[in-house]
Design an enzyme around this catalytic site. Structure first.
Site, short mmCIF file in Angstrom:
data_model
loop_
_atom_site.label_atom_id
_atom_site.label_comp_id
_atom_site.label_asym_id
_atom_site.label_seq_id
_atom_site.Cartn_x
_atom_site.Cartn_y
_atom_site.Cartn_z
N HIS A 194 97.07 -32.26 10.10
CA HIS A 194 95.83 -31.94 9.38
C HIS A 194 94.84 -31.10 10.18
O HIS A 194 93.80 -30.71 9.65
CB HIS A 194 95.12 -33.23 8.93
C1 UD1 Z 1 87.96 -34.51 9.51
C2 UD1 Z 1 87.43 -34.34 10.92
C3 UD1 Z 1 88.58 -34.42 11.90
C4 UD1 Z 1 89.39 -35.70 11.71
C5 UD1 Z 1 89.79 -35.85 10.24
C6 UD1 Z 1 90.43 -37.20 10.05
C7 UD1 Z 1 85.48 -32.86 11.16
C8 UD1 Z 1 85.01 -31.52 11.57
N1 UD1 Z 1 86.81 -33.03 11.10
O1 UD1 Z 1 88.82 -33.44 9.23
O2 UD1 Z 1 88.08 -34.42 13.23
O3 UD1 Z 1 90.53 -35.64 12.51
O4 UD1 Z 1 88.63 -35.76 9.40
O5 UD1 Z 1 91.21 -37.25 8.90
O6 UD1 Z 1 84.68 -33.73 10.92
N2 UD1 Z 1 89.52 -33.67 1.35
C9 UD1 Z 1 89.89 -34.27 0.18
N3 UD1 Z 1 89.59 -35.58 -0.01
C10 UD1 Z 1 88.93 -36.33 0.90
C11 UD1 Z 1 88.54 -35.71 2.09
C12 UD1 Z 1 88.84 -34.38 2.30
O7 UD1 Z 1 90.50 -33.64 -0.68
O8 UD1 Z 1 88.69 -37.52 0.66
C13 UD1 Z 1 89.88 -32.25 1.57
C14 UD1 Z 1 88.81 -31.29 1.06
O9 UD1 Z 1 89.45 -30.17 0.54
C15 UD1 Z 1 88.08 -30.92 2.34
C16 UD1 Z 1 89.21 -30.95 3.37
O10 UD1 Z 1 90.05 -32.01 2.96
O11 UD1 Z 1 87.47 -29.66 2.27
C17 UD1 Z 1 88.73 -31.18 4.79
O12 UD1 Z 1 87.96 -32.38 4.86
P1 UD1 Z 1 86.87 -32.57 6.04
O13 UD1 Z 1 86.33 -33.94 6.01
O14 UD1 Z 1 85.90 -31.44 6.03
O15 UD1 Z 1 87.73 -32.35 7.35
P2 UD1 Z 1 89.12 -33.00 7.76
O16 UD1 Z 1 90.12 -31.90 7.85
O17 UD1 Z 1 89.42 -34.16 6.90
N1 UDP Z 2 96.46 -43.08 8.87
C1 UDP Z 2 96.60 -43.82 7.69
N2 UDP Z 2 97.28 -43.27 6.65
C2 UDP Z 2 97.84 -42.03 6.70
C3 UDP Z 2 97.68 -41.28 7.91
C4 UDP Z 2 96.98 -41.84 8.96
O1 UDP Z 2 96.12 -44.95 7.61
O2 UDP Z 2 98.43 -41.58 5.72
C5 UDP Z 2 95.71 -43.68 9.99
C6 UDP Z 2 96.47 -43.70 11.29
O3 UDP Z 2 97.28 -44.85 11.37
C7 UDP Z 2 95.32 -43.70 12.30
C8 UDP Z 2 94.25 -42.87 11.62
O4 UDP Z 2 94.59 -42.85 10.23
O5 UDP Z 2 94.84 -45.02 12.50
C9 UDP Z 2 94.23 -41.47 12.14
O6 UDP Z 2 93.38 -40.69 11.35
P1 UDP Z 2 93.56 -39.12 11.16
O7 UDP Z 2 94.92 -38.70 11.57
O8 UDP Z 2 93.11 -38.80 9.79
O9 UDP Z 2 92.43 -38.54 12.13
P2 UDP Z 2 92.29 -38.31 13.71
O10 UDP Z 2 92.67 -39.55 14.41
O11 UDP Z 2 93.12 -37.12 14.06
O12 UDP Z 2 90.85 -37.95 13.84
#
Ligand code: UD1
Ligand code: UDP
Length: 381
Positions: free
Chosen positions: A218
């Protein structure tokens, strides 16, 4: 003592579960927690599922900010968090990790002279093109109490001028640095054994236990760059086909939305038609740890999943140019393969032929208890 805890993204909700559990079980009546959800993640399988499954009290306030550009999203969170802080006036504001929700919380609290507690402090990739690197540096430098999961994190803070031997009373100008261990490990210890009783995901997905690869992708520099996303998925296809390995990919919504546009068309077709590679929606935490526990190897660009691979003693391929969790690589349990098809393929060959060791680096599973105790000891009168 009153604390406000900020959550927003999936991993923060998971980390908050450990802190809330420690408060509930050991510090009931001593720590009163108000949970604020920024709404950064909002799909049921990115947010609500964790509150339900991990028994986290419902957020007291949901700011419902949702997705937007970095500036807009962070600004709206900043405004919303400030309004909450003005009402609650907590003794501490607790933030986790390195997302935009973390940054907004730290900025709002620091400007109001509310001491910030940063859980998962000190991590660095030394790559400021990552939004997370900016967020974590800004947050660490606005914090009063920094809880650092690893020794590498402590060394990073020392390099930036933090004084490891600072003495209480701690302030934003005299912050306290604590090597707490990793709060995510607390969850693993708590839920690790319960997971088998609570989910049958391995059977449901018809996976061969201990004979499949688990993958999550992601990071923005993987999802947004066609060559990188294509290289990662091509490597997965190649490994699946040559080794007859099932690959299961619970896909983050960010990646799902970009897959068709960003993958080279031939790879997109091959992936969607593959009998071995399975793309599924995000799973719950319990389901995820079961997938991790029963996998042969994990390929990921996630911070949390990298650590969980190590907790479960699984070989790890890191689809990033670097990692904050350097101990995993130093101990030989993980290989940085970036988004290179060849390097991912070579890492698979290497890791599956090598005996690996996993010396403990993430603490004793009691980080949240230590954090609560330290907060109580350091509450300013
Ligand atoms: C964010 C964090 C990242 C973290 C990740 C965990 C920032 C800058 N990034 O990244 O550090 O590793 O969360 O998962 O804060 N979206 C949905 N549904 C949701 C949430 C997001 O569809 O419930 C989609 C939307 O299109 C959105 C995109 O995901 O624009 C990105 O979401 P965003 O929260 O901005 O960043 P992440 O890539 O999730
Ligand atoms: N995770 C989850 N379901 C999924 C993918 C990840 O519960 O489908 C959990 C995973 O076990 C870990 C956390 O989400 O505890 C990691 O989050 P993510 O990869 O979104 O973000 P990051 O740690 O890179 O910020």
């Amino acid at each position: 003592m009153k604390i406000v805890t900020i959550v927003g993204a999936r991993p923060q909700i998971i980390k908050a579960a450990a802190l809330s559990r420690a408060i509930r079980t050991n510090y009931q009546g001593q720590i009163q927690e108000t949970i604020v959800h920024t709404g950064q993640h909002y799909d049921a399988n990115m947010s609500q599922v964790f509150f339900d499954e991990l028994e986290i009290p419902a957020p007291d306030i949901n700011l419902n900010i949702g997705s937007a550009s970095h500036g807009k999203q962070t600004a709206q969170m900043l405004k919303g968090i400030e309004e909450v802080l003005l009402k609650v006036m907590p003794d501490f504001l607790v933030v986790f990790g390195d997302t935009n929700s973390t940054l907004a919380g730290a900025l709002a609290g620091a400007k109001m002279h509310i001491p910030i507690v940063h859980i998962e402090a000190g991590l660095r990739s030394y790559n400021k093109s990552m939004p997370e690197e900016i967020n974590r540096i800004m947050c660490d430098h606005s914090s009063t109490l920094l809880f650092v999961p690893t020794k590498a994190g402590i060394r990073n803070l020392e390099k930036e001028g933090f004084r490891l031997n600072a003495k209480a009373p701690f302030t934003i100008d005299n912050p306290g640095i604590f090597h707490s261990g990793d709060i995510m490990f607390d969850n693993l210890v708590h839920f690790g054994n319960l997971a088998e009783q609570r989910s049958d995901i391995i059977q449901k997905l018809d996976l061969n236990p201990n004979n499949f690869i688990l993958c999550t992708i992601h990071r923005d520099n993987n999802t947004d760059i066609q060559e990188r996303l294509t290289a990662i998925f091509s490597a997965m296809l190649k490994i699946a086909n040559e080794h007859g390995q099932q690959v299961v990919i619970p896909l983050h919504p960010r990646t799902s939305k970009l897959l068709k546009d960003k993958l080279a068309p031939a790879v997109y077709t091959a992936i969607t038609n593959s009998k071995l590679v399975r793309i599924i929606p995000p799973v719950s935490y319990i389901e995820m740890i079961l997938l991790e526990k029963h996998s042969t190897l994990i390929l990921s660009d996630s911070g949390g999943v990298q650590k969980e691979a190590y907790f479960f003693h699984k070989p790890l391929i890191i689809a990033r140019p670097e990692t904050e969790w350097v101990e995993i690589v130093e101990n030989g349990a993980g290989v940085i393969a970036d988004a290179s098809e060849q390097r991912i393929y070579d890492a698979y060959s290497h890791l599956t032929k090598t005996a690996l060791s996993f010396p403990p680096v993430f603490g004793n599973g009691r980080a949240a208890i230590f954090i609560c105790k330290t907060l109580l000891e350091n509450k300013q009168l």
